[in-house]
Design a protein around this motif. Structure first.
Motif, PDB file in Angstrom:
ATOM      1  N   HIS A 108       1.841 -12.481 -13.755  1.00  0.00           N
ATOM      2  CA  HIS A 108       2.253 -12.135 -12.391  1.00  0.00           C
ATOM      3  C   HIS A 108       3.712 -12.532 -12.218  1.00  0.00           C
ATOM      4  O   HIS A 108       4.234 -13.360 -12.958  1.00  0.00           O
ATOM      5  N   ASP A 127       4.537 -14.274  -9.775  1.00  0.00           N
ATOM      6  CA  ASP A 127       4.318 -15.668  -9.415  1.00  0.00           C
ATOM      7  C   ASP A 127       3.536 -16.326 -10.537  1.00  0.00           C
ATOM      8  O   ASP A 127       2.568 -15.776 -11.035  1.00  0.00           O
ATOM      9  N   THR A 128       3.951 -17.505 -10.938  1.00  0.00           N
ATOM     10  CA  THR A 128       3.193 -18.236 -11.942  1.00  0.00           C
ATOM     11  C   THR A 128       2.272 -19.219 -11.244  1.00  0.00           C
ATOM     12  O   THR A 128       2.408 -19.482 -10.049  1.00  0.00           O
ATOM     13  N   ALA A 154       2.360 -22.264 -11.422  1.00  0.00           N
ATOM     14  CA  ALA A 154       3.173 -23.373 -10.928  1.00  0.00           C
ATOM     15  C   ALA A 154       3.769 -23.070  -9.553  1.00  0.00           C
ATOM     16  O   ALA A 154       4.155 -23.987  -8.834  1.00  0.00           O
ATOM     17  N   ASP A 155       3.858 -21.782  -9.197  1.00  0.00           N
ATOM     18  CA  ASP A 155       4.418 -21.380  -7.901  1.00  0.00           C
ATOM     19  C   ASP A 155       3.391 -21.443  -6.779  1.00  0.00           C
ATOM     20  O   ASP A 155       3.728 -21.194  -5.629  1.00  0.00           O
ATOM     21  N   LYS A 156       2.142 -21.733  -7.117  1.00  0.00           N
ATOM     22  CA  LYS A 156       1.071 -21.676  -6.133  1.00  0.00           C
ATOM     23  C   LYS A 156       0.377 -23.023  -5.991  1.00  0.00           C
ATOM     24  O   LYS A 156       0.329 -23.800  -6.940  1.00  0.00           O
ATOM     25  N   GLU A 195      -4.031 -12.043  -2.226  1.00  0.00           N
ATOM     26  CA  GLU A 195      -2.613 -11.837  -2.493  1.00  0.00           C
ATOM     27  C   GLU A 195      -1.925 -11.163  -1.309  1.00  0.00           C
ATOM     28  O   GLU A 195      -0.776 -11.458  -1.005  1.00  0.00           O
ATOM     29  N   ASP A 198      -1.178 -13.725   1.221  1.00  0.00           N
ATOM     30  CA  ASP A 198      -0.009 -14.485   0.764  1.00  0.00           C
ATOM     31  C   ASP A 198       1.276 -13.706   1.030  1.00  0.00           C
ATOM     32  O   ASP A 198       2.254 -14.258   1.543  1.00  0.00           O
ATOM     33  N   GLU A 199       1.284 -12.410   0.689  1.00  0.00           N
ATOM     34  CA  GLU A 199       2.468 -11.580   0.912  1.00  0.00           C
ATOM     35  C   GLU A 199       2.811 -11.478   2.399  1.00  0.00           C
ATOM     36  O   GLU A 199       3.981 -11.508   2.782  1.00  0.00           O
ATOM     37  N   LYS A 208       4.387 -14.739   3.410  1.00  0.00           N
ATOM     38  CA  LYS A 208       5.741 -14.853   2.873  1.00  0.00           C
ATOM     39  C   LYS A 208       6.717 -13.995   3.684  1.00  0.00           C
ATOM     40  O   LYS A 208       7.826 -14.416   3.969  1.00  0.00           O
ATOM     41  N   ARG A 227      10.319 -15.143   5.923  1.00  0.00           N
ATOM     42  CA  ARG A 227      11.632 -14.671   5.443  1.00  0.00           C
ATOM     43  C   ARG A 227      12.556 -14.413   6.595  1.00  0.00           C
ATOM     44  O   ARG A 227      12.249 -14.088   7.672  1.00  0.00           O
TER      45      ARG A 227
END
Length: 85
Positions: free
Chosen positions: A43, A45-46, A48-50, A74, A77-78, A81, A85
């Motif tokens: 992805h 996003d890894t 580690a990003d979550k 997802e 999440d989007e 995000k 922004r």
């Protein structure tokens, strides 16, 4: 807090666990039809990003995203995000 039954993800019984088999027991053609998901997938996003969280959402919110099909987590999440922004 009330329990919400999720027909797409019912709680497993002892009988379910007893008759379960690993995915490796499926024929190759079946396994090939399902892409890897989660931390093993590729992805933008890894893992580690979550951060795994437990979040109480209103039933109508969850149903709205689920009605759009697989990947509803997802999409939540989007949406979040985009809001920040």
């Amino acid at each position: 807090m009330s329990k919400i039954d999720d027909p797409d993800n019912p709680e497993w019984t002892e009988a379910d666990f007893a008759r379960s088999k690993p995915a490796s027991a499926l024929p190759e053609a079946v396994r090939a039809a399902f892409p890897k998901t989660g931390a093993t997938a590729t992805h933008a996003d890894t893992a580690a990003d979550k951060v795994p969280v437990s979040l109480d959402l209103r039933v109508d919110v969850v149903r709205h995203f689920q009605a759009q099909g697989p990947g509803w987590r997802e999409r939540i999440d989007e949406t979040l995000k985009a809001l920040i922004r």
